[in-house]
Design an enzyme around this catalytic site. Structure first.
Site, PDB file in Angstrom:
ATOM      1  N   SER A 182     -12.573 -19.319   5.429  1.00  0.00           N
ATOM      2  CA  SER A 182     -12.699 -19.174   3.987  1.00  0.00           C
ATOM      3  C   SER A 182     -13.896 -18.359   3.533  1.00  0.00           C
ATOM      4  O   SER A 182     -13.901 -17.854   2.412  1.00  0.00           O
ATOM      5  CB  SER A 182     -12.756 -20.561   3.330  1.00  0.00           C
ATOM      6  OG  SER A 182     -13.874 -21.294   3.798  1.00  0.00           O
ATOM      7  N   HIS A 210      -6.077 -21.247   3.579  1.00  0.00           N
ATOM      8  CA  HIS A 210      -6.127 -19.881   3.034  1.00  0.00           C
ATOM      9  C   HIS A 210      -5.100 -18.950   3.680  1.00  0.00           C
ATOM     10  O   HIS A 210      -5.078 -17.756   3.374  1.00  0.00           O
ATOM     11  CB  HIS A 210      -7.527 -19.296   3.196  1.00  0.00           C
ATOM     12  CG  HIS A 210      -8.540 -19.907   2.281  1.00  0.00           C
ATOM     13  ND1 HIS A 210      -8.739 -19.475   0.988  1.00  0.00           N
ATOM     14  CD2 HIS A 210      -9.398 -20.936   2.471  1.00  0.00           C
ATOM     15  CE1 HIS A 210      -9.692 -20.200   0.421  1.00  0.00           C
ATOM     16  NE2 HIS A 210     -10.106 -21.093   1.296  1.00  0.00           N
ATOM     17  N   LYS A 242      -4.285 -23.665  -3.566  1.00  0.00           N
ATOM     18  CA  LYS A 242      -4.734 -22.270  -3.546  1.00  0.00           C
ATOM     19  C   LYS A 242      -3.563 -21.368  -3.905  1.00  0.00           C
ATOM     20  O   LYS A 242      -3.275 -21.165  -5.082  1.00  0.00           O
ATOM     21  CB  LYS A 242      -5.386 -21.960  -2.204  1.00  0.00           C
ATOM     22  CG  LYS A 242      -6.666 -22.779  -2.009  1.00  0.00           C
ATOM     23  CD  LYS A 242      -7.344 -22.511  -0.715  1.00  0.00           C
ATOM     24  CE  LYS A 242      -8.711 -23.161  -0.626  1.00  0.00           C
ATOM     25  NZ  LYS A 242      -8.740 -24.625  -0.824  1.00  0.00           N
TER      26      LYS A 242
END
Length: 396
Positions: A182, A210, A242
């Site tokens: 990240s 991610h 996300k």
């Protein structure tokens, strides 16, 4: 005399202020979009994890509203008592099909998912080998277990081989890695790591917070990106906050993994289930990403453009391979000052220093999304050029 609460709070906060590490979150005064409003300033937003632009997407909001009206505001209980609604189970079936896994289970957040899954699977006598740059939620999850814990050098299959060869066990062996890291935006060499893990009979555990919605066909994630989908010795966990634009965490893998977590994962057992509106948003998000390939196409087109233009200006993006695009400033004072100047220029991008990142590697972390236009990115690049020259980070 015992220390007072006021004294403890004052000491800790003073230390943070003196070190320049005291956090005061910026407040968004408009929805989470490619352009938003922060501290009274209209800005291009490079600070969010809203990769696909789903956080304020009209179709996703409409489905959330539909589920709210049909199923109510809350689940009303933990999943194991009376909080499992049919929509929870339907979404988990949808998620397992999307991930090409035998089962999937949704938990309250990505952070608690790591605590719940690692805490459930790892026992005394087991060995777990973790990448040195893994996320804090993995580190904290491992601290809760009684397994033997070892570290291997970042994304280094040869060092992983060394550590596994030196730490045999009759118990479970597990290799733990982020799929996408990240802070640096690099991708774990998962194909090589899994090959080493299999050499020693170890299971591979991938936190794809991610990578899910970003890598692999239709956003299926890092495991799919490397052609490892369907493998029973690979566990996928991640967030639904996300790319998917809502909130929650998930664990997907072996057909029996879900049932064990239902019975043993403490965050699942002791937290109220997700509200119906959140489930509706997630259902719509998974449908949309599979139906509309232009979302990921725009995400990656924007990413390539932004990285190339930053490099042309002379900025160091630290080898990032994903939409996470760090710009190196070195010392935290420089990164924080650059962040302040960018905000004044109309660009929201947050500076990060130690302990979030190593000393000497302070940076601004930018995340490009599918929702950004080229005009948005050009605006941000112009601001970066002016700030970078003013601070002596790039040449005049």
């Amino acid at each position: 005399m015992s220390l007072t609460l006021s004294a403890r709070l004052n000491t800790e906060l003073s230390a943070l202020r003196d070190s320049g590490l005291l956090i005061r979150p910026r407040v968004l005064e408009a929805p989470q979009r490619a352009r938003t409003r922060v501290d009274g300033v209209d800005v291009v937003n490079l600070a969010s994890n809203n990769y696909l632009g789903f956080a304020d997407h009209p179709e996703i909001k409409a489905r959330a509203a539909e589920y709210l009206q049909t199923w109510g505001a809350g689940a009303g209980a933990v999943r194991t008592i009376a909080g499992t609604l049919q929509i929870h189970e339907d979404f988990e079936t949808q998620l397992a099909e999307f991930k090409h896994t035998g089962s999937a289970l949704v938990l309250q957040s990505g952070f608690t998912t790591n605590q719940g899954v690692l805490g459930t699977l790892l026992q005394p006598g087991d060995v777990v080998v973790s990448d040195e740059l893994n996320h804090a939620s993995i580190i904290d999850g491992l601290r809760l277990t009684k397994a033997t814990k070892k570290i291997y050098k970042h994304s280094d299959p040869a060092d992983l081989d060394r550590v596994l060869s030196e730490n045999d066990t009759e118990g479970l062996k597990m290799v733990v890695t982020d799929g996408v890291f990240s802070m640096d935006g690099d991708i774990a060499p998962l194909d090589e790591l899994v090959a080493v893990a299999r050499k020693y009979g170890a299971v591979t555990y991938v936190d794809d917070a991610h990578g899910s919605g970003v890598l692999g066909a239709e956003g299926r994630g890092t495991v799919h990106h490397f052609g490892l989908e369907g493998a029973e010795d690979v566990i996928q966990v991640g967030t639904l906050s996300k790319a998917w634009g809502a909130v929650g965490g998930y664990a997907a893998g072996h057909a029996d993994l879900r049932q064990l977590l239902i019975n043993r994962a403490r965050p699942y057992l002791f937290s109220t289930a997700q509200p119906p509106a959140v489930v509706g948003a997630l259902v719509a998000a998974l449908e949309l990403v599979q139906r509309d390939p232009s979302l990921m196409e725009r995400l990656w087109s924007n990413t390539r453009y932004f990285k190339a233009e930053l490099a042309t200006l002379g900025f160091d993006t630290m080898g990032s391979q994903t939409p996470i695009t760090p710009v190196l400033f070195g010392e935290p004072e420089a990164a924080f000052e650059a962040s302040r100047r960018l905000l004044a220029e109309g660009v929201f991008a947050v500076g990060l220093g130690f302990p979030t990142v190593p000393r000497g590697l302070a940076r601004i972390r930018n995340i490009v999304t599918a929702e950004h236009t080229q005009a948005d990115l050009d605006f941000a690049l112009g601001a970066y050029e002016r700030v970078g020259k003013a601070l002596g980070i790039i040449g005049a």
